[in-house]
Scaffold this active site. Sequence first.
Site, short mmCIF file in Angstrom:
data_model
loop_
_atom_site.label_atom_id
_atom_site.label_comp_id
_atom_site.label_asym_id
_atom_site.label_seq_id
_atom_site.Cartn_x
_atom_site.Cartn_y
_atom_site.Cartn_z
N SER A 50 34.70 29.06 44.78
CA SER A 50 35.10 28.91 46.17
C SER A 50 35.47 27.45 46.45
O SER A 50 36.34 26.91 45.77
CB SER A 50 33.99 29.43 47.09
OG SER A 50 34.45 29.59 48.41
N ASP A 88 38.65 40.37 46.79
CA ASP A 88 38.22 39.19 47.54
C ASP A 88 39.04 39.10 48.83
O ASP A 88 40.24 38.82 48.80
CB ASP A 88 38.45 37.94 46.67
CG ASP A 88 37.86 36.67 47.29
OD1 ASP A 88 37.50 36.70 48.48
OD2 ASP A 88 37.77 35.66 46.57
N HIS A 122 34.38 38.08 46.39
CA HIS A 122 34.46 36.62 46.31
C HIS A 122 33.48 36.11 45.27
O HIS A 122 32.27 36.34 45.34
CB HIS A 122 34.15 36.03 47.67
CG HIS A 122 34.47 34.58 47.79
ND1 HIS A 122 35.71 34.06 47.53
CD2 HIS A 122 33.68 33.51 48.13
CE1 HIS A 122 35.70 32.75 47.71
NE2 HIS A 122 34.48 32.39 48.07
#
Length: 403
Positions: A212, A328, A359
Site C-alpha cells: 500500500s 482490490d 488489498h
Amino acid sequence: MLRSLIVALALASPLLAQTPTKATPDYTGGEAQVVEAFKDPKAWVREELWVEAEFDTDGDGKKDRMHVDVTRPRQTDTEGLTVPVIYETSPYFSGVSSTDSKYFWDPHQEVHGKPNPREHAPPIPFQRRSPRISDGLVGNWVPRGFAVVHSESPGTGLSQGSPSVGGENESLAPKAVVDWLNGRAKGFKKPTGDDKVEAYWSTGKVGMTGTSYNGTLPLACALTGVEGLEAIIPVSLNSSYYHYYRSNGLVRHPGGYMGEDMDVLFDFIDSGDPARRAYGQKHVRDEVLLKSIDRVSGDYNDFWEARDYWKQLDQVHAAVLLAHGLNDWNVMPEHSVHLYTEFKKRGVPTQLYLHQGGHGGDPPLQMMNRWFTRYLCDVENGVEDDPKCFVVREGARTPTRRS
C-alpha cells in the site's frame, strides 16, 4: 630430526583443522538460503540512527533527519562481512488517526458546488518507537544473509519534517537512506548533534518492498534514479495519486473510505513531534493540499501532475516485481498493470504477480527471494528468463504463467 618434524606436524594438524571458517551466505538453487550462523536473533546487531536528507520541510532552517533502524548479522562486525539490504519505509510505523467517517468529506454536494467543511480527526498520540521502529522483514531476510532497514517517513514518528502525501520529500527521504547505505549521505546517532554513523557493513545494493503506502514509497524512491537501489517489490501500490482519488474528471474515493482525500490522508499519517506539526498543517495541508485538490471539478492540474508517477518513470533502473490483488477496490489493479506495461516498453526488468485477493498480498516468498538474490547478490539464477506475468485464477492454488 625428520621424526621430530613428523610428530610436530601430527600435533599441529588437529589445531589447523579446528580453525574456524567465516560464515558466508548460501545461494544454493539460486535463492538465498537460511544460514545457521545468521539465525540467532540474540546475536544480531541492532542499531538506531538518523539520516540527513537534502530538504527542510518543517521550517526550522535545518536539513531534516530521517529516523532509521538496522538489523544485521553479527558477522558484519566480527568477521568483516558485507551484506545487501532489504529496506522498508512507511508513514504508519508510529500510528495513524481515526478512520471514523465523520472526519472525512461529505460526498453529498451539488455538482460544481463547494464541498461542505469537514472536521479534522483528533491528533495522533505521539509515539517514540525507539530504538526499534519495526521487526517486520527481519525474520525472513537476516537469517539469509541480508541486513534489514526501516525508516519513518518525513513528519512521522521520530523523523523530522512534514508529511507531503506524494510530495518531493517522500521520494528524497528514502533516497537519502539509500545514499547513506552507499556512503553518500550522513548518518547520525541522534536527531541533533554530529556523532556520525557509517554503513561500513553494506555492499551498497538495496532492495525495497512494502504494501500500500509502503509499496508506493519504493517506486517514489526509484523515480529519483538513485544508484544502489537495485530492485523493488511494491505490493498494492498507488502509482498515481490522481488515478487513486479522481477518475476522468470525477472525484472518486478508495473502496471502503467514502469521503477520503489527500488532506484526510495527511491527517491520517501526521504522527510526528507535536512541536513540529503546526508548520506542516499550515504550509502543506492547508496551503497546498486543500487549495489544490479541487473537489469541485475533479480536474487534472499541476498539483496532480507532480504526484502522477505514471509520467515520471524514465529514470527508473531498479528491477521491479509488482504484486496486486484483482479484487482490490482500495488501490485498483490498474496501478500495477500500467507500470508493468510501461516498464516492459522501457526495457526495465519487470514481473507482475496478480492474485484473487483484495488489498495486499505479497508474491510467494520464493519469488521474492529469487528476485532479490538475482539483483542484490549478483547470482545468475535466470530470473530474467522466467515468465513475466503470473495470474492466480479463481479457485486455483498455483498461478498461470505468461511470458
